[in-house]
Scaffold this active site. Structure first.
Site, PDB file in Angstrom:
ATOM      1  N   CYS A 107     -12.827  -0.816   5.238  1.00  0.00           N
ATOM      2  CA  CYS A 107     -11.903  -2.345   5.544  1.00  0.00           C
ATOM      3  C   CYS A 107     -12.513  -3.061   6.392  1.00  0.00           C
ATOM      4  CB  CYS A 107     -10.702  -2.273   5.265  1.00  0.00           C
ATOM      5  SG  CYS A 107     -10.683  -1.212   3.293  1.00  0.00           S
ATOM      6  N   HIS A 138      -7.693  -9.152   5.241  1.00  0.00           N
ATOM      7  CA  HIS A 138      -8.910  -7.953   4.365  1.00  0.00           C
ATOM      8  C   HIS A 138      -7.128  -7.776   3.224  1.00  0.00           C
ATOM      9  CE1 HIS A 138      -9.865  -4.451   2.348  1.00  0.00           C
ATOM     10  NE2 HIS A 138      -8.876  -3.630   2.969  1.00  0.00           N
ATOM     11  N   ASN A 153      -7.867  -4.174  -4.247  1.00  0.00           N
ATOM     12  CA  ASN A 153      -9.226  -3.838  -2.531  1.00  0.00           C
ATOM     13  C   ASN A 153     -10.556  -3.787  -3.128  1.00  0.00           C
ATOM     14  OD1 ASN A 153      -9.303  -3.275  -0.060  1.00  0.00           O
ATOM     15  ND2 ASN A 153      -7.625  -1.114   0.409  1.00  0.00           N
TER      16      ASN A 153
END
Ligand code: UT7
Length: 325
Positions: free
Chosen positions: A111, A252, A282
Site C-alpha cells: 500500500c 491510503h 482498499n
C-alpha cells in the site's frame, strides 16, 4: 533540478461488487462493513489483468500531461499482484504503450508502493539521468482474495492509477519519507507460491496454500494508526512545513476509521482529506494515484497547491510525500 507531477490518470474496472453481494458469499452484512470500514462497494476486474488496468490508467495520465509514450524514459509500476513474475507489469505497459525509449521495472511495497515509486522516479529525475517518468500503482487483488474469508474479502478491490513525473526547475516533490519494518511483515501476507515451510514459522503449510491473503486485522489497524502520523510528521519536518501549509491530505484508503484517526490527530477539516474508500475499497498501491486522478477530474486540484500523501500497509511499509502542483 527537481521533479514535478504533470499528469494523472486512473482506471477502475466496470464490474461493481457491493456489500449486499458479499452477504451472499460470507456471513457478513452491509451495516457491519460500513460501520467498521466505510466501504460500500469495490470494483473487481473480470477478464482484465493488472497490466491491462495499468495501461489504461497510464494512457489517461499521458493525455493529461500532454506527453507521448515515446517521450517516456522510465516506467515504474508498484504492484503486489503482477500478472507474471516476468515480464513485469511495467514491461507489459511499455510494450502496450509503445514507450520504446523507456526503462521499465516493478516494485513491491504494497500500500506504500506508489509513494515509493514517486520517490524512486524523483531521485532518477534529480540526477538528470531521465527527464520523463511514468509511475503506476495497479492491482487485481480480487485474484488473490479468498472469498470465503470474511475478514479480508470485504476490504479489497481492483484498480489502477498513474502519474507522469517530469524533471523540472520548479520543485514539485518537496519531501519524501520511506519506512519499512520487515520483521513485522507476518501480520499481512499474500503468498506468491505454495511453500514447503512457513518462513515466519507461524502457520502450517496447508493453511498458507488455502489462503492467498491473510491478515491479523486488529494488529494492522493499530500499526496503521500509529505509523501514518509518524511518516506524515517526518515529511512535513523534512519540507520545513506544518499541516497548516497543506491544501489536501491524500491517505491510503484502508479503513475509514484510520482516515478519521488522521483527521482527529491533525484537527483537519474533513474537506481537506480526500476519501473514496466507500466506492473503491482498499486497492493497495492503486489507492493514492486513483484518488489523485479523481481529484484532477473533479477540478479539485489547482497549481501551487500542496498535497500530503501517506501510504502504509504490507511489508510492513509506510511512505509519505509532499507534492506541490
Ligand atoms: O492496506 C493495508 C492496511 N490495512 C489495514 O489497515 C486494515 C486494517 N484492519 C482493519 O481494517 C480492521 O481490523 C478490519 C475491518 C479488518 C476488522 O475490524 P475490527 O474492528 O478490527 O474487527 P475484529 O477483527 O476485531 O472483529 C470484530 C468481530 C469479530 O467477531 P467476535 O469475535 O467479536 O464475535 C469478527 O469475527 O467482527 C467479526 N467480523 C465480522 N463480522 C461481520 C470480522 N469480519 C466480519 C465481517 N462481517 N466481514
Amino acid at each position: 533540478m527537481g521533479s514535478r507531477i504533470t499528469g494523472f490518470g486512473a482506471y477502475l474496472p466496470p464490474e461493481v461488487l457491493t456489500n449486499s453481494q458479499l452477504e451472499a458469499l460470507v456471513d457478513t452484512n452491509d451495516e457491519w462493513i460500513v460501520q467498521r470500514t466505510g466501504i460500500r462497494e469495490r470494483r473487481v476486474a473480470q477478464g482484465e489483468g493488472t497490466a491491462a488496468l495499468a495501461e489504461k490508467a497510464a494512457r489517461k495520465a499521458l493525455a493529461d500531461a500532454g506527453r507521448r509514450p515515446e517521450e517516456l524514459d522510465l516506467i515504474i509500476t508498484a504492484t503486489v499482484t503482477p500478472d507474471c513474475f516476468t515480464p513485469s507489469v511495467a514491461c507489459m505497459v511499455q510494450a502496450g504503450l509503445g514507450a520504446v525509449h523507456a526503462a521499465a521495472f516493478d516494485i513491491s511495497a504494497a500500500c506504500s508502493g506508489f509513494v515509493y515509486a514517486l520517490d524512486i522516479a524523483d531521485s532518477f529525475l534529480r540526477t538528470g539521468k531521465f527527464r520523463t517518468a511514468l509511475i503506476i500503482g495497479a492491482e487485481t487483488l480480487s485474484r488473490i482474495i479468498d472469498y470465503s474469508d470474511r475478514s479480508t474479502c470485504i476490504l479489497f478491490g481492483d484498480g489502477a492509477g498513474a502519474a507522469v513525473v517530469e524533471a523540472s526547475e520548479k520543485e514539485g516533490v518537496l519531501s519524501t519519507c520511506l519506512w519499512a519494518d520487515g520483521a513485522g511483515g507476518g501480520v499481512l501476507r499474500a503468498q506468491a507460491l505454495p511453500q514447503n515451510e512457513d518462513p515466519f514459522g507461524e502457520r502450517p503449510p496447508q493453511e498458507l496454500a488455502r489462503r492467498a491473503v491473510s491478515m491479523a486485522g486488529g494488529e494492522v489497524l493499530r500499526f496503521s494508526l500509529s505509523i501514518a502520523p509518524r511518516v506524515m510528521d517526518e515529511a512535513l519536518s523534512r519540507a520545513g512545513l506544518t499541516i497548516a501549509d497543506i491544501d489536501w491530505v491524500v491517505p491510503h484508503q484502508a479503513n475509514k476509521r484510520i482516515i478519521s484517526g488522521i483527521i482527529r490527530r491533525y484537527h483537519l477539516p474533513e474537506e481537506k482529506v480526500y476519501v473514496n474508500i466507500d466506492r473503491c475499497g482498499n486497492t493497495s498501491s492503486a489507492t493514492i494515484p486513483v484518488c489523485l486522478a479523481e481529484m484532477r477530474e473533479r477540478g479539485l486540484l489547482a497549481p501551487g497547491q500542496r498535497l500530503l500523501l501517506a501510504g502504509f500497509g504490507g511489508g510492513l511499509t509506510a511512505a509519505s510525500a509532499i507534492i506541490q502542483l
